[in-house]
Design a protein around this motif. Structure first.
Motif, PDB file in Angstrom:
ATOM      1  N   GLY A 199    -107.667  23.436 -38.462  1.00 32.84           N
ATOM      2  CA  GLY A 199    -107.320  24.693 -39.578  1.00 32.84           C
ATOM      3  C   GLY A 199    -105.954  25.223 -38.859  1.00 32.84           C
ATOM      4  N   PRO A 200    -105.553  26.343 -39.408  1.00 39.26           N
ATOM      5  CA  PRO A 200    -106.493  27.126 -40.109  1.00 39.26           C
ATOM      6  C   PRO A 200    -106.483  26.794 -41.648  1.00 39.26           C
ATOM      7  CG  PRO A 200    -104.023  27.994 -39.812  1.00 39.26           C
ATOM      8  CD  PRO A 200    -104.340  26.698 -39.174  1.00 39.26           C
ATOM      9  N   TRP A 201    -107.623  27.107 -42.452  1.00 38.16           N
ATOM     10  CA  TRP A 201    -107.740  26.861 -43.846  1.00 38.16           C
ATOM     11  C   TRP A 201    -107.568  28.109 -44.542  1.00 38.16           C
ATOM     12  CZ3 TRP A 201    -108.463  21.953 -43.027  1.00 38.16           C
ATOM     13  CH2 TRP A 201    -108.945  21.459 -42.008  1.00 38.16           C
ATOM     14  N   GLU A 229    -110.805  24.287 -46.328  1.00 36.85           N
ATOM     15  CA  GLU A 229    -111.701  23.617 -45.112  1.00 36.85           C
ATOM     16  C   GLU A 229    -112.459  22.441 -46.028  1.00 36.85           C
ATOM     17  OE1 GLU A 229    -115.248  24.684 -41.883  1.00 36.85           O
ATOM     18  OE2 GLU A 229    -114.399  26.356 -43.281  1.00 36.85           O
TER      19      GLU A 229
END
Length: 160
Positions: A74-76, A82
């Motif tokens: 991530g970050p998503w 995700e």
């Protein structure tokens, strides 16, 4: 706010946030106006919930190592969701935890046992038997231990 000036007391967050403050007495009216504006701006397909899957995980991918790699990737967020997977499983055990959540012990690909949590789904606790899931693979951290865990987004009885 343009449709009913003064109803919303303040807006919060950033450009992609949807936070706002309004008096409780205006909540129902706000809901109606919000629905109306959304229906004006969006076609029916935009109002449908769509889950896009990254496919199935293989039996060896249900591991703590894979879960950690996904967590670290991530970050998503907006435009970079995700990963979401899907597949067939068998519910071996099910129970309610925290009054609102469903916890499962599943048999997955290759007969491998895997734990899963379905948040806010206690009222639809699945019975033992075959199911189809859409899920995210994550790391469950509890009492100093880390284990791979499926975080269920959608659960359907097999054949539904």
């Amino acid at each position: 706010d343009a449709r009913r000036p003064g109803m919303i007391q303040r807006f919060g967050g950033h450009a992609m946030a949807a936070g706002l403050t309004l008096p409780e007495v205006h909540l129902a009216e706000f809901g109606d106006l919000f629905q109306h504006v959304c229906r004006e701006a969006l076609d029916e397909t935009a109002l449908e919930r769509v889950l896009e899957s990254d496919g199935e995980l293989g039996a060896t991918e249900f591991s703590l190592d894979t879960a950690r790699q996904l967590e670290g990737a991530g970050p998503w967020g907006q435009g970079f969701p995700e990963p979401l997977f899907d597949g067939d499983f068998e519910v071996r055990e099910s129970r309610i935890v925290g009054e609102r959540h469903a916890r499962y012990r599943l048999r997955g690909p290759g007969g491998r046992a895997v734990d899963a949590i379905h948040f806010n789904a206690a009222s639809t606790l699945a019975a033992p038997g075959p199911v189809r899931l859409a899920y995210r693979l994550g790391v469950n951290r509890y009492q100093g231990l880390e284990t791979p865990e499926l975080r269920v987004e959608l659960l359907r009885a097999a054949g539904e």
